[in-house]
Design an enzyme around this catalytic site. Structure first.
Site, PDB file in Angstrom:
ATOM      1  N   TYR A   1       2.583   3.205 -11.571  1.00 32.05           N
ATOM      2  CA  TYR A   1       1.700   2.309 -10.824  1.00 32.05           C
ATOM      3  C   TYR A   1       0.281   2.391 -11.377  1.00 32.05           C
ATOM      4  CZ  TYR A   1      -0.308  -0.457  -7.133  1.00 32.05           C
ATOM      5  OH  TYR A   1      -0.946  -1.468  -6.457  1.00 32.05           O
TER       6      TYR A   1
ATOM      7  N   PHE B   1      -1.386 -33.162 -12.729  1.00 33.52           N
ATOM      8  CA  PHE B   1      -0.464 -33.458 -13.836  1.00 33.52           C
ATOM      9  C   PHE B   1       0.814 -32.645 -13.780  1.00 33.52           C
ATOM     10  CE2 PHE B   1      -1.472 -29.624 -16.261  1.00 33.52           C
ATOM     11  CZ  PHE B   1      -2.710 -29.285 -15.741  1.00 33.52           C
TER      12      PHE B   1
ATOM     13  N   ARG C   1      -2.077 -35.590 -21.938  1.00 33.52           N
ATOM     14  CA  ARG C   1      -3.427 -35.024 -21.834  1.00 33.52           C
ATOM     15  C   ARG C   1      -4.369 -36.222 -21.828  1.00 33.52           C
ATOM     16  NH1 ARG C   1      -3.542 -29.261 -20.763  1.00 33.52           N
ATOM     17  NH2 ARG C   1      -2.779 -30.303 -18.921  1.00 33.52           N
TER      18      ARG C   1
ATOM     19  N   PHE D   1     -11.472 -27.227 -19.467  1.00 35.18           N
ATOM     20  CA  PHE D   1     -10.044 -26.956 -19.473  1.00 35.18           C
ATOM     21  C   PHE D   1      -9.598 -26.966 -18.013  1.00 35.18           C
ATOM     22  CE2 PHE D   1      -6.142 -24.527 -19.338  1.00 35.18           C
ATOM     23  CZ  PHE D   1      -5.395 -25.281 -20.213  1.00 35.18           C
ATOM     24  N   THR D   2      -8.378 -27.460 -17.774  1.00 33.89           N
ATOM     25  CA  THR D   2      -7.913 -27.721 -16.401  1.00 33.89           C
ATOM     26  C   THR D   2      -8.128 -26.534 -15.450  1.00 33.89           C
ATOM     27  OG1 THR D   2      -5.705 -27.105 -17.158  1.00 33.89           O
ATOM     28  CG2 THR D   2      -6.226 -29.449 -17.117  1.00 33.89           C
TER      29      THR D   2
ATOM     30  N   ASP E   1     -13.816 -18.252 -23.935  1.00 32.51           N
ATOM     31  CA  ASP E   1     -12.404 -18.443 -23.619  1.00 32.51           C
ATOM     32  C   ASP E   1     -11.667 -18.152 -24.924  1.00 32.51           C
ATOM     33  OD1 ASP E   1      -9.812 -19.287 -23.252  1.00 32.51           O
ATOM     34  OD2 ASP E   1     -10.343 -20.999 -22.001  1.00 32.51           O
TER      35      ASP E   1
ATOM     36  N   LYS F   1      -0.818 -17.457 -25.508  1.00 31.79           N
ATOM     37  CA  LYS F   1      -1.062 -18.318 -26.669  1.00 31.79           C
ATOM     38  C   LYS F   1      -1.136 -17.433 -27.920  1.00 31.79           C
ATOM     39  CE  LYS F   1      -1.811 -21.121 -23.164  1.00 31.79           C
ATOM     40  NZ  LYS F   1      -3.098 -21.477 -22.638  1.00 31.79           N
TER      41      LYS F   1
HETATM   42  C1  LIG Z   1      -3.692 -21.837 -21.260  1.00 28.33           C
HETATM   43  C2  LIG Z   1      -5.137 -21.807 -21.208  1.00 28.33           C
HETATM   44  C3  LIG Z   1      -5.824 -21.203 -20.140  1.00 28.33           C
HETATM   45  C4  LIG Z   1      -5.121 -20.667 -18.913  1.00 28.33           C
HETATM   46  O1  LIG Z   1      -4.244 -19.637 -19.211  1.00 28.33           O
HETATM   47  P1  LIG Z   1      -2.855 -19.420 -18.438  1.00 28.33           P
HETATM   48  O2  LIG Z   1      -2.283 -18.211 -19.115  1.00 28.33           O
HETATM   49  O3  LIG Z   1      -2.029 -20.649 -18.626  1.00 28.33           O
HETATM   50  O4  LIG Z   1      -3.166 -19.172 -17.002  1.00 28.33           O
HETATM   51  C5  LIG Z   1      -7.208 -21.154 -20.226  1.00 28.33           C
HETATM   52  N1  LIG Z   1      -7.882 -21.692 -21.249  1.00 28.33           N
HETATM   53  C6  LIG Z   1      -7.251 -22.293 -22.280  1.00 28.33           C
HETATM   54  C7  LIG Z   1      -8.042 -22.860 -23.410  1.00 28.33           C
HETATM   55  C8  LIG Z   1      -5.870 -22.378 -22.283  1.00 28.33           C
HETATM   56  O5  LIG Z   1      -5.255 -23.005 -23.305  1.00 28.33           O
END
Ligand SMILES: *Cc1c(COP(=O)(O)O)cnc(C)c1O
Length: 460
Positions: free
Chosen positions: A75, A452, A385, A127-128, A218, A261
């Protein structure tokens, strides 16, 4: 005999395969109708080649899978956490690490810790999930990306750059004290996977710090961004991606990361910072939303896979084959004269749905329709998109009408072959050939947040 351009190939071979189900056009017409013409609502088993996203869809290596067996599922104080922390220091340079279940977990924590109600948060295109967490924390996002980013035809080599004039104008207008921080996404997903130059982040950092504003990176695709700097920016061609990445991150105070990613895993993320007080706050906050600060919603094995993925992902031969595979698809589509965002992005090819379906007005969701039609044609799944992703203005409730109305064909890392991409290109070309017959869509269900993902449509 004359030689063509020297070919490239993947720096790995295949050890395990996952068979795919083949479907008929009739199957697919039924499936997409049932899914409300939203590719997010299709069942994965009904998809042949899945280019929905590069998020969490990566193939892990034998080295990562071996690491999964080394999970220390304590933990508190798991050894995998300490290994991940040491790799974040080694490759990105940040002092303190808080793991999270994925990128938006990191965005939630950082937004809540840094944004005071009423403050502004400038960034290089929204970004969303990032913008939503900033808004939920009481902030207002302001787009300060260069104008070229909104033009699919502009061949600017660093279309992700922040416009220093726009950033400075905002500082003058609202005052540095009313700016929570500036986010710099690299590469910029919504602009088509476009990179930010080293010169730009350096200048943003200088300007921000002059006014006491923090820079938040980011870092989701910062390794891919580093490759573009190596290829395109003067003075970096002899440096490794790893060296460039570390210098790039050094011009920021903190980072949010989606490990799904760049880092070659299926789940995971983190927030990393240099400031000890901010780290304290994040550590307090993470136990509310994610879990203890040494696991943040992840199993020990997932942290190990992410730490190991970092080591593989940062290698020049990996990133180069990754980005050249994306360009391979782009070049095939170019041969068919398909309208696309140029230059090609690092993680995806973005089709220009506005040009593709000139007869469908934006309020009939041309990109949403195009993604559905490509799926019907071949079982290839991409995503919208454009206007659906852009959502509504939180004050007025009006729909945003973004300049970019795109379909993203996203390439998962280490998953598909060139033959798969040949099929994708052929399918898009067939849909383009039949473009005059395509119909617009009408939205029949609209969720409140990030619409979306779950919105439903019918054909006009
Ligand atoms: C995917 C993404 C996020 C969010 O990450 P998640 O792992 O999907 O929660 C943030 N910023 C960018 C540029 C992304 O491509």
């Amino acid at each position: 005999m004359s030689f063509k351009q020297k070919p490239w190939a993947e720096p790995f071979k295949v050890k395990v395969v996952e068979p795919l189900k083949m479907t008929t056009q009739n199957d697919r017409e039924n499936a997409i109708k049932e899914a409300g013409y939203n590719t997010f609502l299709l069942k994965s088993e009904d998809v042949y080649i899945d280019l929905l996203t590069d998020s969490g869809t990566n193939a892990m290596s034998d080295y990562q899978w071996a690491g999964m067996m080394m999970g220390d599922e304590a933990y508190a104080g798991s050894k995998n956490y300490y290994y991940l922390e040491s790799n974040v220091r080694k490759y990105y340079g940040y002092k303190y690490l808080v793991p999270t279940h994925q990128g938006r977990g990191a965005e939630n924590l950082l937004s809540q810790c840094l944004i005071k109600k009423g403050q502004y948060v400038p960034g290089n295109m929204y970004f969303t999930t990032t913008r939503l967490h900033q808004e939920l924390a009481g902030g207002t996002f302001v787009d300060v990306i260069i104008d070229e980013a909104h033009d699919p035809q502009s061949e600017h080599p660093f279309k992700g750059n922040i416009c220093l004039n726009k950033f400075e104008d905002l500082i003058k207008k609202v005052g540095g004290g009313n700016i929570a921080y500036v986010t710099i996404g690299a590469t910029v997903n919504m602009a088509g996977g476009q990179p930010v130059s080293m010169k730009n982040i350096k200048e943003v950092h200088e300007l921000a710090h002059k006014h006491g504003i923090k820079v938040v990176l980011d870092a989701t695709r910062a390794m891919e961004n580093a490759y573009y700097i190596q290829q395109r920016e003067e003075g970096y061609s002899q440096k490794t991606v790893a060296e460039i990445l570390k210098e790039f991150a050094s011009y920021s105070d903190a980072a949010t990361m989606s490990g799904k990613k760049d880092l070659l895993v299926n789940i995971g993320g983190f927030v990393a910072v240099n400031d000890e007080d901010l780290f304290e706050e994040l550590r307090n906050m993470v136990v509310v939303y994610e879990g203890l600060h040494t696991y943040g919603g992840l199993a020990g094995r997932d942290m190990e896979a992410m730490a190991r993925g970092m080591e593989e992902a940062v290698l020049d031969e990996h990133i180069s084959s990754r980005i050249r595979q994306v360009a391979y698809l782009g070049n095939l589509l170019d041969d068919y004269n398909i309208p696309m965002v140029k230059p090609f992005g690092g993680h995806a090819i973005f089709l220009d749905a506005r040009k593709f379906y000139e007869h469908i007005p934006q309020n009939q969701y041309p990109a949403q329709a195009l993604a559905a039609n490509i799926y019907i044609n071949s079982g290839v799944r991409g995503m919208e998109r454009g206007i659906v992703s852009a959502g509504r203005n939180k004050e007025t409730g009006e729909e945003y009408f973004p300049k970019l109305e795109l379909v993203r064909l996203t390439i998962p890392r280490r998953v598909y072959t060139q033959a798969h991409l040949d099929v994708v290109a052929y399918s898009v070309a067939e849909v383009y050939e039949n473009r005059k017959n395509a119909k617009g869509l009408k939205m029949v269900y609209e969720p409140k947040y990030l619409r979306f993902f779950q919105a439903l449509f019918e054909e006009m």
